[in-house]
Design a protein around this motif. Structure first.
Motif, PDB file in Angstrom:
ATOM      1  N   GLN A   2     208.306  49.415 116.179  1.00  0.00           N
ATOM      2  CA  GLN A   2     208.211  50.690 116.861  1.00  0.00           C
ATOM      3  C   GLN A   2     206.828  51.291 116.669  1.00  0.00           C
ATOM      4  N   LYS A   5     206.837  57.033 116.608  1.00  0.00           N
ATOM      5  CA  LYS A   5     207.905  57.433 115.690  1.00  0.00           C
ATOM      6  C   LYS A   5     208.101  58.940 115.683  1.00  0.00           C
ATOM      7  N   LYS A 101     212.239  57.849 119.193  1.00  0.00           N
ATOM      8  CA  LYS A 101     213.699  57.910 119.259  1.00  0.00           C
ATOM      9  C   LYS A 101     214.215  59.290 119.633  1.00  0.00           C
TER      10      LYS A 101
ATOM     11  N   GLN B  37     218.431  52.347 126.961  1.00  0.00           N
ATOM     12  CA  GLN B  37     218.622  53.224 125.805  1.00  0.00           C
ATOM     13  C   GLN B  37     219.854  52.755 125.062  1.00  0.00           C
ATOM     14  N   LYS B  40     221.280  53.551 119.364  1.00  0.00           N
ATOM     15  CA  LYS B  40     220.419  54.314 118.465  1.00  0.00           C
ATOM     16  C   LYS B  40     219.503  55.248 119.236  1.00  0.00           C
ATOM     17  N   LYS B  41     219.725  55.371 120.530  1.00  0.00           N
ATOM     18  CA  LYS B  41     218.996  56.302 121.400  1.00  0.00           C
ATOM     19  C   LYS B  41     217.555  55.883 121.641  1.00  0.00           C
ATOM     20  N   PHE B  42     217.228  54.640 121.296  1.00  0.00           N
ATOM     21  CA  PHE B  42     215.867  54.162 121.449  1.00  0.00           C
ATOM     22  C   PHE B  42     215.654  53.702 122.894  1.00  0.00           C
TER      23      PHE B  42
END
Lengths: 109, 115
Positions: A2, A5, A101, B37, B40-42
């Motif tokens: 990722q 963040k 996220k 998505q 984990k909402k990523f």
């Protein structure tokens, strides 16, 4: 891995106060940074962006600050309103938008 | 008048089935995207097409196949659905590939549930 963040999953702020949402990134090649707002059962909507050559961009109640040396940006909402309650995604522009996220903001009356 | 529209909004299907999600944009944009998505909402990029040509193809199983009949449409076909495919899929478009300052315009999402 990722590259964007958002370490705070949620934030609660009183109406009229300032909301500060934070975002960190790892890739120094990103040239634009954007904030999106998302309500439940809707797609993300573009809010504000900043070029990597600037350190501040303002649009009404929304201001984004960029600290390149720290690889950090933040979104300030002043004054916060109950209608601002939503999930806020930070994104950075590489060959496509890389999203964090999200941080769920709740503005209480 | 919806700028980026996806159909269906909800999709519940059994494992092993094949399904398609359609996306259309009326903004005159040249580039379209599919994002996933997960639980984990990523939000993660899957594919990107510029003027009907595939330009981004992330590490996505071959069971996922995008199709762009013209620059206003980008459909997503999924074969042999698995439980792990359950997610919300977002279509998006932008004026140009990368869309620097202006960002993307997203559809409202398709919630896929595989049972």
């Amino acid at each position: 891995d990722q590259q964007v963040k958002q370490n705070s999953p949620s934030l609660s702020v009183q109406e009229g106060r300032i909301s500060i949402l934070n975002c960190d990134y790892t890739n120094s090649m990103f040239d634009y940074f954007l904030w999106y707002k998302k309500y439940p059962a809707e797609g993300p909507t573009f809010l504000i962006s900043i070029s990597s050559i600037k350190d501040k961009n303002e649009d009404g109640r929304f201001t984004v600050f960029l600290n390149k040396s720290a690889k950090h940006l933040s979104l300030h909402i002043v004054p916060s309103q109950p209608g601002d309650s939503a999930v806020y995604f930070c994104a950075a522009n590489g060959y496509a938008l890389n999203f964090g996220k999200g941080t769920s903001l709740l503005v209480t009356p | 008048d919806t700028a980026v529209s996806q159909t269906p909004k909800y999709l519940v299907t059994q494992m092993g089935n094949d399904k398609s999600i359609k996306c259309e944009q009326n903004l005159g944009h040249d580039t379209m995207y599919w994002y996933k998505q997960d639980s984990k909402k990523f939000l993660k990029i899957m594919f990107s097409y510029n003027n009907k040509e595939l330009i981004i193809n992330e590490t996505v199983p071959n069971r996922f196949s995008p199709k762009s009949p013209d620059k206003a449409h980008l459909n997503l076909h999924i074969n042999s659905l698995e439980l792990g495919d359950s997610a919300v899929y977002f279509c998006a478009s932008s004026q140009e590939s990368g869309a620097r300052a202006g960002g993307y315009t997203f559809g409202s999402g398709t919630r896929l549930t595989v049972v």
